[in-house]
Every structure is written in structure tokens, then in C-alpha cells.
Scaffold this active site. Structure first.
Site, PDB file in Angstrom:
ATOM      1  N   SER A 262      10.230  20.542  65.635  1.00  0.00           N
ATOM      2  CA  SER A 262       9.796  21.924  65.394  1.00  0.00           C
ATOM      3  C   SER A 262      10.284  22.847  66.502  1.00  0.00           C
ATOM      4  O   SER A 262      10.605  22.417  67.602  1.00  0.00           O
ATOM      5  CB  SER A 262       8.276  22.007  65.384  1.00  0.00           C
TER       6      SER A 262
HETATM    7  N1  SAH Z   1       6.594  16.018  66.442  1.00  0.00           N
HETATM    8  C1  SAH Z   1       7.923  15.613  66.043  1.00  0.00           C
HETATM    9  C2  SAH Z   1       8.284  16.206  64.703  1.00  0.00           C
HETATM   10  C3  SAH Z   1       8.971  15.203  63.842  1.00  0.00           C
HETATM   11  S1  SAH Z   1       9.225  15.655  62.148  1.00  0.00           S
HETATM   12  C4  SAH Z   1       8.910  15.969  67.133  1.00  0.00           C
HETATM   13  O1  SAH Z   1       8.496  16.539  68.179  1.00  0.00           O
HETATM   14  O2  SAH Z   1      10.111  15.666  67.014  1.00  0.00           O
HETATM   15  C5  SAH Z   1       7.973  14.729  61.334  1.00  0.00           C
HETATM   16  C6  SAH Z   1       8.029  13.229  61.462  1.00  0.00           C
HETATM   17  O3  SAH Z   1       6.983  12.705  60.651  1.00  0.00           O
HETATM   18  C7  SAH Z   1       9.305  12.576  60.980  1.00  0.00           C
HETATM   19  O4  SAH Z   1       9.864  11.800  62.015  1.00  0.00           O
HETATM   20  C8  SAH Z   1       8.857  11.681  59.816  1.00  0.00           C
HETATM   21  O5  SAH Z   1       9.575  10.460  59.722  1.00  0.00           O
HETATM   22  C9  SAH Z   1       7.404  11.444  60.170  1.00  0.00           C
HETATM   23  N2  SAH Z   1       6.569  11.063  59.015  1.00  0.00           N
HETATM   24  C10 SAH Z   1       6.596  11.546  57.753  1.00  0.00           C
HETATM   25  N3  SAH Z   1       5.664  10.942  56.996  1.00  0.00           N
HETATM   26  C11 SAH Z   1       5.023  10.038  57.803  1.00  0.00           C
HETATM   27  C12 SAH Z   1       3.956   9.117  57.590  1.00  0.00           C
HETATM   28  N4  SAH Z   1       3.362   8.936  56.402  1.00  0.00           N
HETATM   29  N5  SAH Z   1       3.563   8.355  58.651  1.00  0.00           N
HETATM   30  C13 SAH Z   1       4.149   8.483  59.865  1.00  0.00           C
HETATM   31  N6  SAH Z   1       5.163   9.357  60.120  1.00  0.00           N
HETATM   32  C14 SAH Z   1       5.594  10.125  59.098  1.00  0.00           C
END
Ligand code: SAH
Length: 217
Positions: A66
Site C-alpha cells: 500500500s
Molecule cells: N501489508 C502488506 C500488503 C500486502 S497485499 C505489505 O506491506 O506489503 C495483501 C497480501 O494479503 C498479499 O500478499 C496476499 O497474498 C495476502 N492475502 C490475501 N488473502 C489472504 C488470506 N486469506 N490469508 C493470508 N494472506 C492473504
């Protein structure tokens, strides 16, 4: 100028212009953003100036980290104190994990995609070797009960509807959840728990990648 000093200059500019000047007032949040080099959490082809732009960036496998303002805004909504336990759902790049750890939180972070989790763990521990973080590779759609309750839960991907069971994993004495909610049109929501009483607050419109709901066998 070497790249280390230009990184620190870009970070300071980001903290002032994209965070402090637009309503992020919590010193602990601002200090943590000053400490964590964002370029260590994005692919190497993204140049230093771009790494510090106030926009989301690709981190591989169709996922994004983000924009700094949204990470800071969510942390400000979360109102966590040093020493609090935090569940982060969606480790992704590990950038927000590092910010939480730099703020002194005890972090449990859960990621569905093993490749992202492995890279995130490496990147975070290279900067904060002694941090109190558990990296879990699993489906976190309904949280992570083995380490519950949590003082704070922060969700970094958006489900269409509120997943079951997250509130139950909050500390009954003021535990707080911050989550982007919705399909196409999403909003940040915070939920504060006091016993059986849940208080919900709606905030900014946002655009997150979907929180994946894996098929249960
Ligand atoms: N906070 C992160 C944002 C990553 S984007 C950062 O600082 O980079 C969101 C993430 O959520 C992705 O890596 C995706 O693989 C993960 N995600 C999506 N659905 C999920 C689930 N059911 N359980 C765990 N992770 C999940």
C-alpha cells in the site's frame, strides 16, 4: 551522495510531505517510517525515487504494498501501544510488518503465498534482527486463533464481507480491528471491542487487493 544518504533524505521527505503534513500526528508512527527503508521491500527494478512515491507498488504475484499514507492512516486508526500484540493478515512484502515491529509491537503476521512470506521474513529480519515477530504461512481469512486474543488486528487485503470470527480474536478490553471492506468500492472500517460490545466506525474509501477466501476441503 551515496545511496544510503539519498534513501534517508527521500524517507524524511516522504514522512514530512506524505504523512506529517496531511494528518499523521503519532510520533511513534512517523519515527517507524523514518527507520524502515521502503526500497528493501519492493523489487530491485523499482528505483529509489519511485520506492518513496506516495503510491502503491507491485511486490510480485499480483500483490501490492500500500501507499505510505494508507499504511500510516490504518496504524493511526489502530491506536496500538508498544508491547501490544498485533495480528497482521496479509504479510505481503513485510513493509508494514517492519513498521509495526519498529513501533515496538509483538507481531503475528500471516500470509497465504509462501514465496512472499519467505521474502518478507528475510527483508524484515535483515533490518530488525531481534524483532518479536512470528511469520505464519497459512490462510488468514478468519484470523489466526492459536495466538489469540490480540490487542490489534490489521487486515491488508479487502474481503467483500466481514469474515467470521475476527472480532472474537480481539482482546475484550478495548481490542481494535482495522480492515478494508467491500468488493469494488471499499472503505476502511474499525471495530473496537469492549466485552460483547462492538463499536464500528467507517473511514476513508480505499482500493486494496482482495482478501482471498481459499476453498475449504
Ligand atoms: N501489508 C502488506 C500488503 C500486502 S497485499 C505489505 O506491506 O506489503 C495483501 C497480501 O494479503 C498479499 O500478499 C496476499 O497474498 C495476502 N492475502 C490475501 N488473502 C489472504 C488470506 N486469506 N490469508 C493470508 N494472506 C492473504
Amino acid at each position: 551522495m551515496n545511496s544510503e544518504s539519498s534513501s534517508a533524505i527521500l524517507r524524511l521527505r516522504m514522512v514530512n510531505r506524505d504523512l506529517a503534513d496531511v494528518g499523521i500526528v503519532d510520533e511513534r508512527i512517523l519515527n517507524a517510517f523514518m527507520k524502515i527503508p521502503r526500497e528493501d521491500f519492493v523489487p530491485p527494478r523499482i528505483n529509489l525515487v519511485n520506492a518513496y512515491g506516495n503510491h502503491p507498488l507491485p511486490i510480485g504475484l499480483g500483490q501490492t504494498v500500500s501507499q505510505p499514507y494508507i499504511v500510516a492512516f490504518m496504524l493511526q486508526m489502530l491506536e496500538c501501544e508498544p508491547g501490544n500484540s498485533v495480528l497482521e493478515i496479509g504479510t505481503g512484502s513485510g513493509y508494514q510488518t517492519a513498521i509495526l515491529a519498529a513501533m515496538g509491537m509483538k507481531v503475528v503476521t500471516i500470509e497465504l503465498l509462501p514465496d512472499l512470506a519467505v521474502n518478507a521474513r528475510k527483508a524484515v529480519l535483515a533490518i530488525l534482527p531481534g524483532a518479536d515477530i512470528r511469520f505464519i504461512v497459512a490462510d488468514g481469512y478468519n484470523g489466526w486463533t492459536p495466538a489469540a486474543p490480540y490487542d490489534c488486528i490489521i487486515v491488508s487485503a479487502a474481503p467483500a464481507r466481514m469474515p467470521d470470527g475476527l472480532e472474537d480474536q480481539l482482546n475484550p478490553l478495548g481490542g481494535r480491528l482495522v480492515i478494508p471492506l467491500g468488493d469494488w468500492s471499499q472503505r476502511l472500517i474499525s471495530i473496537t471491542r469492549n466485552g460483547d460490545d462492538l463499536v464500528m466506525r467507517e473511514s476513508l474509501p480505499v482500493r486494496f487487493v482482495p482478501l482471498v477466501k481459499p476453498r475449504r476441503e
